[in-house]
Design an enzyme around this catalytic site. Structure first.
Site, PDB file in Angstrom:
ATOM      1  N   PHE A 209      12.954 -23.048 135.908  1.00 60.17           N
ATOM      2  CA  PHE A 209      12.310 -21.784 135.612  1.00 60.17           C
ATOM      3  C   PHE A 209      13.024 -20.701 136.402  1.00 60.17           C
ATOM      4  CE2 PHE A 209       8.764 -18.802 136.882  1.00 60.17           C
ATOM      5  CZ  PHE A 209       8.506 -18.282 135.624  1.00 60.17           C
ATOM      6  N   GLY A 210      13.434 -19.623 135.718  1.00 59.81           N
ATOM      7  CA  GLY A 210      14.185 -18.569 136.396  1.00 59.81           C
ATOM      8  C   GLY A 210      13.463 -17.236 136.368  1.00 59.81           C
ATOM      9  N   LEU A 211      12.931 -16.865 137.524  1.00 57.54           N
ATOM     10  CA  LEU A 211      12.259 -15.567 137.638  1.00 57.54           C
ATOM     11  C   LEU A 211      12.913 -14.737 138.748  1.00 57.54           C
ATOM     12  CD1 LEU A 211       9.890 -13.563 137.134  1.00 57.54           C
ATOM     13  CD2 LEU A 211       8.515 -14.925 138.715  1.00 57.54           C
TER      14      LEU A 211
ATOM     15  N   PRO B 266      17.971 -11.307 142.996  1.00 53.39           N
ATOM     16  CA  PRO B 266      18.325 -10.809 144.329  1.00 53.39           C
ATOM     17  C   PRO B 266      17.390  -9.678 144.772  1.00 53.39           C
ATOM     18  CG  PRO B 266      20.313 -11.082 143.005  1.00 53.39           C
ATOM     19  CD  PRO B 266      19.152 -11.395 142.113  1.00 53.39           C
TER      20      PRO B 266
ATOM     21  N   GLY C 283      12.003 -10.603 144.411  1.00 50.44           N
ATOM     22  CA  GLY C 283      11.439 -11.799 145.010  1.00 50.44           C
ATOM     23  C   GLY C 283       9.931 -11.710 144.920  1.00 50.44           C
TER      24      GLY C 283
ATOM     25  N   ARG D 190       4.579 -46.569 170.421  1.00 50.00           N
ATOM     26  CA  ARG D 190       5.189 -46.030 171.627  1.00 50.00           C
ATOM     27  C   ARG D 190       4.286 -46.282 172.834  1.00 50.00           C
ATOM     28  NH1 ARG D 190       9.782 -44.302 174.215  1.00 50.00           N
ATOM     29  NH2 ARG D 190       9.352 -42.512 175.557  1.00 50.00           N
TER      30      ARG D 190
ATOM     31  N   GLU E 158       7.756 -19.569 145.759  1.00 49.21           N
ATOM     32  CA  GLU E 158       6.697 -19.358 144.775  1.00 49.21           C
ATOM     33  C   GLU E 158       5.552 -18.530 145.342  1.00 49.21           C
ATOM     34  OE1 GLU E 158       5.687 -22.511 142.062  1.00 49.21           O
ATOM     35  OE2 GLU E 158       7.639 -23.406 142.459  1.00 49.21           O
TER      36      GLU E 158
END
Lengths: 383, 399, 260
Positions: free
Chosen positions: A122-124, A127, A130, A267, A362
Site C-alpha cells: 500500500f503506497g500512501l 517525502p 507523512g 539466570r 501508520e
C-alpha cells in the site's frame, strides 16, 4: 460478554501455533540477519492459507473475521517480527480491494492476493506527506483511457517484492484531499520503478522502498472506488492498518516477555534464579499487565470491526497503547537480561530496536492521540 | 485382557498417574480410575505401592514349550564377514545356552559362506545351520523369511536372536508374524529365569526413559532383536570347531518379487557410520549457526571420531540429517561421546545416554545433559573446544 | 493409486522432561502427536497421489482420542481416515496389532500401497510394518528414503546403516519410510477446517471380523512383566576453571581412563 474462543478458533490457533513453533520461530534470527526478502516465509504463509484470512471464500480467502486475522498476526509476529510485518502490510492492499474493488478487480487482483500467490503493498506516504497524509503530491492525470502517474512514495513495506500495489495519487493537488484517488498498480506497469531498500534501525530483511512513478500508465479500470474517492479509501485502510500494527506490537511484546521469563528463571545470582527477586518480579508483573491490556484493546477493536460497530477510535487506541507498551516491555526485557540483553546473543536487543517502529509507522503516537480525541469529542457532541 | 483397580485398596496416592504413558488414569473421589485411554501397557502396575492395580491375563492355549530347545543366533554377513553384532550375539547366546544347558547354533544364510562357519565356532557356536544358495547371496526379506521360518518349525529352538540392525529388524518381524512367535525389539539385556526357563528380555522404551522387561510365556520360540554394541563378544577359541549342518533349500529367483538393483556405498551419507564410531563429537543449538560446526569437526578430527548433531541443528538445516543422534536419529554407544552446546532434551539423551563415557560442554549449568555426563564443563564451547584441540595435538605431537 | 497409511498416536517425548530429583519422567501435560515417522509416511503418500492421482486413507488403531491424530492427518491433506477402536484391542503387542490392522485393511477394499513410518516413537520396535506385510502376504521394503512408482512396480531406495540399496518390487506392497525421505508439510487453515468437519468412521472388532483370540492381550505372545527407571549414573564430575585449564584436566582424565 464471552471472552472464550470457539472450538473452531482454538483449532485454527493451535495449527498456527504449531506452524510458528516449528517453522517461523526457529528461523527468525536467520531471517533477520539475512538482510533479504524471506521468500520461504512468504511461501509458507501462502501455503498455510494465512494471506487471506478475512477475505470471503469466493475470493480465495478463509472467510473468517478480522479477530481471527488479528490473532494469527499476533502469533506470527511473536515468532518472527519480519513475517508479521509482511502479513500486516499485505492486508493494507487486500483490505481496500475487499471493500472498494469492482467484481472484475476482485477477480483479477483480490483472489491471487487472498490465496497468497501475490503479495500486496500500500503506497500512501510521500517525502512531504507523512502524518499530513492529505498532502499527497503524486500526480495522476487522465489521458484517454489511462491515468499518468508522476511522483514518489517512500518507506513502502513489501515494495519491490509485492505484485499488487494500492497507491494513492492526486488528480487535483490544488484541491488537497479532495483530489485523492486510489489506483491498483501492478509491478511491471511501464514507468513504475522501485528505489533502493532503506537502511533501518531494525527489520533489515523487510523491504521498505521508494515507489517511483515516472509517466506510469495506469488503465482507468484500475481506479479503486472512484476518482477523487481516494481519501476515504486511505483512511479506512489505515483504520484496519492500525489493528495490524497493534497485533504486531502485541506479538513482539509477548515474545519479549516470554524470553524475559525464561531468562529470569535460568539466570542465577546470589544462589537464586533472579526471578525470585522482587525487583525482577515487579518488572515481570508490569510487563504482563501491560501486554494483556494492549492485547484486549486490540482484540476489542478487531471484534468491533467484525460486528459492524464503529471501531476507528478503538483501533487508534489499540495502536497507540500497544506501540508504547511494546517499547516498555522490550525495555524491561533487555533490563532483565542485563549485560547479555545488550549483546546480540539472546535476541532481546533486536526486539528492543524493532519495538520503536510501532510508535512511528501508520500514524505516529501523536497522530493516534489526535484521532482518538477527535472521535471522542465527536461522540460527545452527538449525544 | 483387562486391567482392574481395587478401589478398596487404593489410597489415592497418585503415583500411578505419573507412571501412565497415556494419561489414562484420573483421580475421582480420592481414588484412581482407569479410563478408556488405557492401552493395557501395564506401566502402572509396578508403580502402585499397595498393589491395587492388577493386569489380568486370561491364559492362552498352551503351546507345549518342552518341545522347544536350543539357542539360535541368526547371522548377518557384511562384506564376506560375520557382522560385529552376530559375534556379540554368539557371546551372549553362549551364556544363555550354558545356563539352559543346551547347544548354541548359528543360522548362516548366503552364498559361499561356509568359511564363516569356522569363525562362528571360534566365537562360541556349537552348531551351524549352513544354508547356501545363489538366491541368498544378498539379504532379501522373502527368501530369508521362508528359509528361517521353515528351519524354526522343523528344529524348534526355544530362543532365536537377531541383531537389532536394519536387516535383523526387517527379518525378525516378518518371521515372528509368520510363525506367530513373540518378538521383543532392540533388547539391551537378556537373562534366563531359572525357574521357568524363560528369556527375560529388557529393553528401553519411551526413548530410553523407561526400561521394560518382557517375557513370552506361552509362544515359542522366544525371539528378540538385540542392540549392537551392547553385548560383548566371547574371546575367540581357535580350533573350537562347530558341527556344520548343511541345509539344502529349493529356491527359485523367479519366485522372488523383490530385486536389488543397486547398492550405493560412497554417498550413503555415512562417511560417518555413527553407530560404528568409537568416538563421537556432537554439536547442538549452542553452536549458534551452521558455520560453527567447524569447531565440532576440528575436535572430532583431533580425536579421530565422527561428527554427530542434535535434532535442533538438523531441523535448522545446519547439518545433514544422517548426523543426527537421538530418538529420530541414530542411537549410538561409543566409548566417548562429547556433547557440545547440547542441552540434553530427552529425545537426544535417548540416543546417546548409554555411551561409555559422556563429556558435556555447555554454558548453562542447569542443562539436563549434565545429569548424564561423566565429565561436565560449564563454559563457552568456542573457548573450550579450541583449548581441547590444542591439548590433544600437543599430546599427539609429544608421543 | 490408492494408498493406505498406518499411523500411531504417541506421547510427544520431545516435551517429556526428567525430574532431576527423582529421575522419573515428567509426563504432565505432554501432548499426543502423530508418530513423527508416520508424518513422513503421510507426506510420501500425499506426494505420490499428487503425482499419480488417487486417494490417501489414514488408518490407526487406538483409543477414541486417537481420532485427533487422524484429524491432524486429514488437515495435512489426506482424503479419508478410519479409526479402529475396540476394548478387545487393548494390550496388543506388535503381533496382535499387525493382525488387527490387516483385518481392517481387508475390510477397506482394494489398495496399491501401504505406507508406515519406520518405527513408533514410544515403542521403537519397527515390527508392525513388516508384521502387517506378512499378515497381508505383501512384499515389504523397509527404510525407504525414495519411492518411485511405475505402473505395477515400485522402485525404492533404502537407507541402511552404511549404504543405500535400490530395490524394485511389485505392487501392492508395504513400505516403511525414514525421516530423511521428506519434510512433512504443515497443515494450512483450509486443511484444519476440512479436517474438523470430516466424518471419521470407527471400526470395531466385529466390523473387521477379527478373531478376538488373536487381538489385544489374548493375541499377544509377549507381556511386559516389569517397568523400571534406567540407572542413571547421577551427577558426574564437574570440571572448572579457565578453558585451557579444564581442557587439560579433561584430557588427563580421558587419557587415564584409556579412552583417548
Amino acid at each position: 460478554m464471552d471472552f472464550a474462543f470457539t472450538e473452531e478458533q482454538q483449532d485454527i490457533f493451535a495449527a498456527v501455533d504449531e506452524l510458528c513453533e516449528e517453522f517461523f520461530a526457529p528461523r527468525a534470527e536467520e531471517v533477520d540477519e539475512a538482510g533479504a526478502w524471506p521468500q520461504e516465509n512468504a511461501d509458507m504463509m501462502a501455503q498455510s492459507d494465512l494471506m487471506g484470512v478475512p477475505v470471503p471464500e469466493e475470493y480465495g480467502g478463509m472467510g473468517m473475521g478480522f479477530l481471527e486475522w488479528a490473532i494469527i498476526g499476533e502469533k506470527l509476529s511473536s515468532a518472527c517480527t519480519t513475517s508479521g510485518a509482511i502479513f500486516g502490510a499485505h492486508m493494507l492492499c487486500v483490505y481496500p480491494l475487499m471493500f472498494f474493488a469492482t467484481e472484475e478487480q476482485k477477480q483479477k487482483y483480490l483472489i491471487p492476493l487472498a490465496k497468497g500467490e501475490h503479495v500486496g503493498a500500500f503506497g500512501l506516504t510521500e517525502p512531504n506527506a507523512g502524518s499530513d497524509a492529505g498532502n499527497v503530491q503524486t500526480r495522476a492525470e487522465l489521458k484517454g483511457d489511462e491515468y499518468i502517474l508522476n511522483g514518489s512514495k517512500v518507506f513502502i513495506t513489501n515494495a519491490g517484492e509485492a505484485q499488487t500495489y494500492v497507491v494513492i495519487g492526486n488528480v487535483a493537488p490544488e484541491t488537497g484531499t479532495r483530489g485523492l484517488t486510489a489506483f491498483i498498480v501492478e509491478k511491471g506497469f511501464p514507468g513504475f520503478e522501485f528505489g533502493k531498500n532503506e537502511k533501518k534501525m531494525a527489520y533489515g530483511s523487510l523491504p521498505n522502498r521508494e515507489l517511483i512513478f515516472n509517466d506510469c500508465r495506469v488503465p482507468v479500470e484500475n481506479v479503486l472506488y472512484k476518482p477523487r474517492g481516494g481519501f476515504r479509501v486511505a483512511m479506512q485502510t489505515l483504520d484496519v492498518g492500525r489493528i495490524g500494527m497493534a497485533i504486531g506490537a502485541v506479538g513482539l511484546a509477548a515474545n519479549a516477555l516470554q524470553k524475559a521469563v525464561a531468562y529470569s528463571q535460568a539466570r542465577v545470582q546470589f544462589d537464586r534464579p533472579i526471578c525470585e527477586f522482587q525487583m525482577v518480579q515487579k518488572m515481570l508483573a508490569d510487563m504482563t499487565v501491560d501486554l494483556e491490556a494492549g492485547r484486549w484493546l486490540t482484540y476489542n477493536a478487531a471484534w468491533r470491526k467484525d460486528q459492524g460497530l464503529n471501531f476507528e477510535k478503538e483501533a487508534a487506541m489499540a495502536k497507540l497503547y500497544t506501540s508504547e507498551m511494546c517499547g516498555r516491555v522490550t525495555d524491561h526485557a533487555v533490563q532483565i537480561h542485563g549485560g547479555y540483553g545488550y549483546t546480540r546473543e539472546y535476541g532481546v536487543e533486536r526486539l528492543f530496536r524493532e519495538a520503536k517502529l510501532f510508535e512511528i509507522v501508520e500514524g505516529t503516537s501523536e497522530i493516534q492521540r489526535l484521532v482518538i480525541a477527535n472521535k471522542l469529542l465527536k461522540e460527545i457532541r452527538k449525544k | 485382557m483387562s486391567i482392574s483397580l481395587n478401589k478398596d485398596v487404593c489410597t489415592g496416592c497418585k503415583l500411578c498417574l505419573s507412571s501412565c504413558p497415556y494419561g489414562a488414569i484420573v483421580i475421582t473421589d480420592g481414588k484412581a480410575e482407569i479410563t478408556e485411554a488405557c492401552t493395557l501397557c501395564g506401566a502402572c502396575v509396578a508403580s502402585c505401592p499397595v498393589s491395587a492395580i492388577v493386569l489380568e491375563v486370561i491364559p492362552k492355549e498352551q503351546v507345549d514349550t518342552s518341545q522347544y530347545s536350543g539357542v539360535w543366533v541368526v547371522a548377518e554377513v557384511h562384506d564376506e564377514h560375520l557382522a560385529g553384532v552376530s559375534l556379540e550375539l554368539l557371546g551372549e547366546g553362549r551364556k544363555l545356552a550354558d545356563t539352559l544347558q543346551v547347544p548354541l547354533s548359528l543360522v548362516l544364510l548366503g552364498e559361499q559362506v561356509e568359511g564363516l562357519a569356522l569363525v562362528a565356532g571360534e566365537f562360541g557356536a556349537d552348531r551351524v545351520f549352513l544354508v547356501q544358495h545363489p538366491v541368498l547371496a544378498q539379504y532379501r526379506t522373502a527368501p530369508f523369511t521362508d528359509v528361517i521360518s521353515g528351519l524354526i518349525n522343523r528344529e524348534k529352538p526355544e530362543i532365536v536372536l537377531f541383531g537389532a540392525t536394519p536387516m535383523g529388524r526387517d527379518l525378525a518381524s516378518r518371521i515372528a508374524a509368520r510363525i506367530g512367535a513373540g518378538l521383543t525389539a532392540d533388547c539391551t539385556g537378556l537373562e534366563i529365569d531359572p525357574g521357568e526357563r524363560l528369556l527375560l528380555q529388557t529393553r528401553p522404551a519411551f526413548g530410553g526413559n523407561v526400561m521394560a522387561t518382557i517375557v513370552c510365556r506361552h509362544a515359542r520360540p522366544q525371539m528378540a532383536t538385540v542392540r549392537p554394541k551392547v553385548m560383548s563378544k566371547a574371546e575367540p577359541q581357535p580350533g573350537h570347531e562347530p558341527e556344520v549342518i548343511p541345509v539344502s533349500v529349493d529356491l527359485d529367483e523367479r519366485r522372488v518379487a523383490t530385486k536389488i538393483l543397486e547398492i550405493l556405498r560412497e554417498d550413503s551419507g555415512s562417511q560417518v557410520n555413527l553407530q560404528e564410531a568409537d568416538i563421537i563429537v556432537s554439536g547442538g543449538r549452542g553452536l549458534g549457526k551452521a558455520e560453527n560446526f567447524k569447531y565440532i569437526e576440528e575436535l572430532a578430527a583431533a580425536l579421530g571420531g565422527a561428527v554427530g548433531a542434535s535434532r535442533a541443528t538438523v531441523d535448522a538445516g545446519w547439518i545433514p540429517a544422517y548426523h543426527q543422534v537421538g530418538q529420530t536419529g541414530k542411537t549410538v554407544h561409543p566409548k566417548l561421546y562429547v556433547a557440545c552446546g547440547i542441552s540434553g532434551a530427552v529425545q537426544h539423551l535417548a540416543g546417546m545416554s548409554s555411551s561409555d563415557c559422556i563429556v558435556a560442554i555447555n554454558k548453562d549449568p542447569h542443562a539436563p545433559i549434565f545429569d548424564v555426563a561423566h565429565f561436565g564443563i560449564v563454559g563457552d564451547l568456542f573457548e573450550v573446544i579450541p583449548a581441547l584441540v590444542k591439548e590433544i595435538q600437543r599430546a599427539n605431537g609429544g608421543d | 493409486m490408492n494408498i493406505i497409511v498406518c499411523i500411531k498416536q504417541v506421547p510427544d517425548t520431545t516435551e517429556v522432561r526428567i525430574d532431576p530429583s527423582t529421575g522419573t519422567l515428567v509426563r504432565e501435560g505432554v501432548p499426543s502427536i502423530i508418530n513423527p515417522f508416520d508424518e513422513n509416511a503421510i507426506e510420501a503418500a500425499l506426494q505420490l497421489v499428487e503425482a499419480h492421482g488417487g486417494c490417501v486413507t489414514i488408518l490407526t488403531m487406538g483409543p477414541p482420542q486417537a481420532e485427533q491424530a487422524l484429524r491432524d492427518a486429514l488437515a495435512m491433506g489426506a482424503d479419508r481416515a478410519v479409526l479402529i477402536c475396540d476394548r478387545a484391542f487393548a494390550g496388543s503387542d506388535t503381533l496382535a496389532t499387525s493382525y488387527t490392522l490387516a483385518q481392517a485393511i481387508r475390510s477397506l477394499g482394494d489398495f496399491d500401497l501401504i505406507l508406515c513410518g519406520k518405527q513408533a516413537f514410544d515403542g521403537d520396535t519397527a515390527q508392525v510394518g513388516p508384521g502387517l506385510a506378512e499378515q497381508l502376504g505383501l512384499p515389504q521394503v523397509t527404510y525407504a528414503i525414495n519411492i518411485e512408482v511405475d505402473g505395477k512396480k515400485v522402485r525404492v531406495k533404502r537407507l541402511l546403516d552404511d549404504r543405500f540399496e535400490v530395490v524394485e518390487t511389485r505392487l501392492p506392497a508395504l513400505l516403511t519410510v525414514v525421516k530423511q525421505i521428506n519434510d512433512p508439510r504443515h497443515a494450512g487453515l483450509r486443511g484444519v477446517m476440512k479436517a474438523r468437519k470430516a466424518e471419521i468412521p470407527v471400526l470395531t472388532a466385529g466390523d473387521i471380523e477379527a478373531d478376538i483370540t488373536r487381538c489385544g492381550l489374548n493375541g499377544s505372545p509377549t507381556n511386559v512383566v516389569r517397568v523400571f527407571s534406567p540407572q542413571r549414573h547421577g551427577q558426574g564430575e564437574k570440571l572448572e576453571g579457565e578453558p585451557d585449564e579444564v581442557a587439560r584436566q579433561l584430557f588427563e582424565k580421558l587419557h587415564t581412563a584409556q579412552i583417548v
